[in-house]
Design an enzyme around this catalytic site. Structure first.
Site, PDB file in Angstrom:
ATOM      1  N   ASN A 165      17.043  -4.786   8.309  1.00  0.00           N
ATOM      2  CA  ASN A 165      16.477  -5.532   9.436  1.00  0.00           C
ATOM      3  C   ASN A 165      15.060  -6.031   9.139  1.00  0.00           C
ATOM      4  O   ASN A 165      14.762  -7.215   9.318  1.00  0.00           O
ATOM      5  CB  ASN A 165      16.489  -4.627  10.678  1.00  0.00           C
ATOM      6  N   LYS A 194      10.036  10.239  17.649  1.00  0.00           N
ATOM      7  CA  LYS A 194      10.969   9.727  16.641  1.00  0.00           C
ATOM      8  C   LYS A 194      12.188  10.626  16.608  1.00  0.00           C
ATOM      9  O   LYS A 194      12.110  11.798  16.998  1.00  0.00           O
ATOM     10  CB  LYS A 194      10.293   9.714  15.266  1.00  0.00           C
ATOM     11  N   THR A 219       9.933  -6.760  13.927  1.00  0.00           N
ATOM     12  CA  THR A 219       9.160  -6.014  12.930  1.00  0.00           C
ATOM     13  C   THR A 219       8.837  -6.934  11.740  1.00  0.00           C
ATOM     14  O   THR A 219       7.690  -6.990  11.274  1.00  0.00           O
ATOM     15  CB  THR A 219       9.919  -4.750  12.471  1.00  0.00           C
ATOM     16  N   GLY A 230      16.082   1.629  17.457  1.00  0.00           N
ATOM     17  CA  GLY A 230      16.699   1.672  16.129  1.00  0.00           C
ATOM     18  C   GLY A 230      15.680   1.952  15.037  1.00  0.00           C
ATOM     19  O   GLY A 230      14.473   1.957  15.269  1.00  0.00           O
ATOM     20  N   ASP A 231      16.170   2.217  13.872  1.00  0.00           N
ATOM     21  CA  ASP A 231      15.368   2.354  12.654  1.00  0.00           C
ATOM     22  C   ASP A 231      16.392   2.233  11.519  1.00  0.00           C
ATOM     23  O   ASP A 231      17.498   1.721  11.745  1.00  0.00           O
ATOM     24  CB  ASP A 231      14.628   3.707  12.634  1.00  0.00           C
ATOM     25  N   SER A 246       9.655  -3.660  21.538  1.00  0.00           N
ATOM     26  CA  SER A 246      10.459  -2.699  22.302  1.00  0.00           C
ATOM     27  C   SER A 246       9.791  -2.423  23.651  1.00  0.00           C
ATOM     28  O   SER A 246      10.461  -2.310  24.679  1.00  0.00           O
ATOM     29  CB  SER A 246      10.583  -1.382  21.534  1.00  0.00           C
ATOM     30  N   LYS A 251       0.360   4.109  15.846  1.00  0.00           N
ATOM     31  CA  LYS A 251       0.910   2.749  15.865  1.00  0.00           C
ATOM     32  C   LYS A 251       1.068   2.275  17.302  1.00  0.00           C
ATOM     33  O   LYS A 251       0.650   1.183  17.669  1.00  0.00           O
ATOM     34  CB  LYS A 251       2.268   2.784  15.161  1.00  0.00           C
TER      35      LYS A 251
HETATM   36  P1  NDP Z   1      17.769  -0.876   7.581  1.00  0.00           P
HETATM   37  O1  NDP Z   1      18.673   0.273   7.600  1.00  0.00           O
HETATM   38  O2  NDP Z   1      18.133  -2.094   8.330  1.00  0.00           O
HETATM   39  O3  NDP Z   1      17.475  -1.299   6.066  1.00  0.00           O
HETATM   40  C1  NDP Z   1      16.889  -0.436   5.147  1.00  0.00           C
HETATM   41  C2  NDP Z   1      16.864  -1.108   3.780  1.00  0.00           C
HETATM   42  O4  NDP Z   1      16.114  -0.292   2.886  1.00  0.00           O
HETATM   43  C3  NDP Z   1      18.238  -1.273   3.169  1.00  0.00           C
HETATM   44  O5  NDP Z   1      18.257  -2.389   2.319  1.00  0.00           O
HETATM   45  C4  NDP Z   1      18.403   0.027   2.378  1.00  0.00           C
HETATM   46  O6  NDP Z   1      19.297  -0.090   1.275  1.00  0.00           O
HETATM   47  C5  NDP Z   1      16.983   0.271   1.890  1.00  0.00           C
HETATM   48  N1  NDP Z   1      16.726   1.723   1.835  1.00  0.00           N
HETATM   49  C6  NDP Z   1      16.747   2.588   2.856  1.00  0.00           C
HETATM   50  N2  NDP Z   1      16.503   3.843   2.450  1.00  0.00           N
HETATM   51  C7  NDP Z   1      16.337   3.756   1.149  1.00  0.00           C
HETATM   52  C8  NDP Z   1      16.047   4.717   0.147  1.00  0.00           C
HETATM   53  N3  NDP Z   1      15.879   6.024   0.423  1.00  0.00           N
HETATM   54  N4  NDP Z   1      15.933   4.275  -1.093  1.00  0.00           N
HETATM   55  C9  NDP Z   1      16.076   2.969  -1.382  1.00  0.00           C
HETATM   56  N5  NDP Z   1      16.345   2.015  -0.488  1.00  0.00           N
HETATM   57  C10 NDP Z   1      16.471   2.401   0.753  1.00  0.00           C
HETATM   58  O7  NDP Z   1      16.338  -0.310   8.065  1.00  0.00           O
HETATM   59  P2  NDP Z   1      15.095  -1.115   8.658  1.00  0.00           P
HETATM   60  O8  NDP Z   1      14.974  -2.424   7.980  1.00  0.00           O
HETATM   61  O9  NDP Z   1      15.195  -1.066  10.128  1.00  0.00           O
HETATM   62  O10 NDP Z   1      13.886  -0.161   8.246  1.00  0.00           O
HETATM   63  C11 NDP Z   1      13.231  -0.237   6.983  1.00  0.00           C
HETATM   64  C12 NDP Z   1      11.906   0.470   7.053  1.00  0.00           C
HETATM   65  O11 NDP Z   1      11.093  -0.118   8.080  1.00  0.00           O
HETATM   66  C13 NDP Z   1      11.949   1.963   7.393  1.00  0.00           C
HETATM   67  O12 NDP Z   1      10.860   2.615   6.739  1.00  0.00           O
HETATM   68  C14 NDP Z   1      11.696   1.989   8.880  1.00  0.00           C
HETATM   69  O13 NDP Z   1      11.182   3.234   9.319  1.00  0.00           O
HETATM   70  C15 NDP Z   1      10.662   0.877   9.000  1.00  0.00           C
HETATM   71  N6  NDP Z   1      10.531   0.299  10.330  1.00  0.00           N
HETATM   72  C16 NDP Z   1      11.604  -0.258  10.966  1.00  0.00           C
HETATM   73  C17 NDP Z   1      11.443  -0.828  12.220  1.00  0.00           C
HETATM   74  C18 NDP Z   1      12.549  -1.560  12.913  1.00  0.00           C
HETATM   75  O14 NDP Z   1      12.280  -2.188  13.935  1.00  0.00           O
HETATM   76  N7  NDP Z   1      13.772  -1.572  12.406  1.00  0.00           N
HETATM   77  C19 NDP Z   1      10.155  -0.753  12.935  1.00  0.00           C
HETATM   78  C20 NDP Z   1       9.056  -0.221  12.125  1.00  0.00           C
HETATM   79  C21 NDP Z   1       9.287   0.315  10.900  1.00  0.00           C
HETATM   80  P3  NDP Z   1      20.872   0.160   1.482  1.00  0.00           P
HETATM   81  O15 NDP Z   1      21.400  -1.056   2.153  1.00  0.00           O
HETATM   82  O16 NDP Z   1      21.364   0.368   0.100  1.00  0.00           O
HETATM   83  O17 NDP Z   1      20.977   1.390   2.322  1.00  0.00           O
END
Ligand code: NDP
Length: 449
Positions: free
Chosen positions: A244, A129, A213, A168-169, A381, A117
């Site tokens: 996010n 990571k 993202t 973050g993630d 980032s 990526k």
């Molecule tokens: P957040 O913590 O902000 O949000 C995650 C969301 O997904 C929440 O609504 C959460 O629900 C839900 N979720 C998380 N884990 C699970 C699970 N095991 N089962 C069901 N629902 C789940 O994370 P992000 O939005 O930052 O990240 C989401 C995805 O995007 C991840 O795969 C991450 O690796 C990827 N990503 C993020 C980036 C970033 O800049 N933030 C960059 C590139 C990829 P709940 O609120 O109930 O926990």
């Protein structure tokens, strides 16, 4: 079997044994290695230099204990991780995930994906990571702060603006980055802004990073559709998650004229046929840190259903999985196809199983893989790191325009590479090969060590 195929098989056979308890990492490695045989046929020098075998082994894995005390003074012990996977083209770069499901295999899968990526963004960043099995959900701000401080007490030795730059993630947002940066500054006694990204705007953060993202995903989707003479306008869209990535993907989708009809969290999903009202979601998820089910209290036409995976049963034109890995399995992929979906693009990392991806390809559904479609976050980032080095702030529009251009370039690179290697319209192959070539050529140039 050609020499290239033989080498790929041997590397994967060995990895299956060595990493047999890391299924997500094996899944990610298998997908990439499987894409590379045609490239290796043209580049025997990569085989001679053992590039594939070297690529699937992290340069360094750090596992550490994090001890912290809750508000009742009870002591807890969590596990912290940082996987520094590949530094051929730049300092290790990749987010940190705080979620109870985190283990070494999950962090290795995410770090491995990050190599390709980051290479695809065209920016000088290697792959890494990190994270912890700590669950910030339901914890007070003071508890999260104490955890972050204790996490950084160990991590600080392993990171640096020229060495490894976490971000973050899942579970790590502005609050956590603030606490992590604060204690890093205290321990090191230096203001080294470029050591972390996703920082607040008052201490070196970049405008548009928090949107990047989600916005980037939609810029990528826009390119995919434009290439086929279509647009987002008027399309019904399902977005999973409500964190996010999901929130800013929804915001940009709406801005581009799409109608987002469903969102989820780890308990269930909401369906609003009138189109999701994002301000309500923000209030619930970002401000109150509540559950998505609360949305229906304010929107009587909307419905809530328990079971987060059921979101894929909602009828829509576009599906954007933005929650977590392996959200869409073969059955849900079939359901999406049956419901007439035309495009699936991954905001989360590896949200579609290999079987699901096969269903999409077999049915000629446009498919945008995570390492290309969600690269906007890490790209921005890297733009934050650039601003930190220059000691300058760019405007929101400057960063957003750069992000848009980067996503368009990634799309072009992935689609033209796919075509060049005989996989027209297969962006999985295109992204894997294009990401790989830059890293492999660099590893070759830097010698064997
Ligand atoms: P957040 O913590 O902000 O949000 C995650 C969301 O997904 C929440 O609504 C959460 O629900 C839900 N979720 C998380 N884990 C699970 C699970 N095991 N089962 C069901 N629902 C789940 O994370 P992000 O939005 O930052 O990240 C989401 C995805 O995007 C991840 O795969 C991450 O690796 C990827 N990503 C993020 C980036 C970033 O800049 N933030 C960059 C590139 C990829 P709940 O609120 O109930 O926990």
């Amino acid at each position: 079997m050609s020499r290239a195929e033989q080498v790929c098989k041997e590397v994967m056979d060995k990895l299956q044994i060595k990493s047999k308890h890391e299924p997500e990492f094996l899944q990610a490695a298998e997908e990439v290695v499987e894409s590379l045989a045609p490239v290796l046929e043209h580049h025997p020098e990569f085989l001679d230099a053992g590039i594939i075998e070297r690529l699937v082994e992290p340069e360094r894995c750090i596992v550490f204990k994090v001890t912290w005390m809750d508000d009742q003074h009870k002591v807890h012990v969590n596990r912290g991780f940082r996987v520094q996977f590949n530094s051929a083209i730049g300092p290790y770069k990749g987010g940190m995930r705080f979620h109870p499901s985190v283990n070494l295999g999950i962090i290795k899968f995410l770090g491995f994906e990050q190599i390709f990526k980051n290479s695809l963004t065209g920016l000088p960043i290697g792959g890494g990571k990190g994270g912890s099995d700590f669950d910030p959900k339901g914890k007070s701000d003071a508890e999260v702060m104490r955890f972050c401080q204790n996490f950084m007490m160990e991590l600080y030795r392993h990171i640096g603006q020229f060495l490894d730059v976490p971000a973050g993630d899942t579970g790590v947002g502005a609050r956590e980055i603030g606490y992590l940066y604060g204690i890093y500054k205290k321990i090191r006694n230096t203001f080294e802004a470029g050591v972390l990204t996703g920082k607040g705007l008052t201490y070196g953060g970049s405008l548009a990073r928090k949107q990047a993202t989600g916005y980037g995903l939609l810029y990528f989707v826009d390119e995919m559709l434009k290439d086929k003479g279509m647009s987002i306008r008027g399309k019904e869209i399902i977005v999973s998650g409500s964190g996010n990535v999901a929130i800013y993907a929804t915001e940009k989708a709406q801005e581009l004229g799409g109608k987002v009809v469903a969102l989820s969290d780890s308990n269930g999903f909401i369906h609003d046929p009138d189109g999701i009202v994002l301000d309500s979601v923000r209030q619930i998820k970002e401000i109150e840190r509540g559950r998505i089910s609360e949305y229906v209290k304010h929107h009587p036409n909307a419905t809530y259903q328990e079971g987060w995976k059921n979101i894929w049963g909602v009828k829509a034109d576009i599906a954007l999985p933005c929650a977590t890995e392996n959200e869409i399995n073969e059955d849900w992929a079939k359901k999406l196809v049956e419901n007439g979906v035309i495009l699936v693009a991954e905001g989360a990392n590896m949200p579609s199983s290999p079987e699901a991806i096969k269903i999409f390809h077999d049915n000629k559904i446009m498919f945008g893989p995570a390492k290309a479609a969600n690269a906007g976050g890490v790209a921005t980032s890297a733009l934050e790191m650039t601003q930190n080095s220059m000691r300058l702030h760019w405007t929101f529009d400057e960063v957003d325009q750069k992000l848009k251009q980067i996503m368009a370039d990634i799309y072009k690179r992935a689609s033209s590479t796919a075509e060049e290697y005989g996989y027209k319209d297969n962006l999985v192959k295109g992204a894997n090969i294009a990401g790989f070539l830059k890293v492999a050529n660099t590893m070759l140039a830097q010698g064997v060590f």
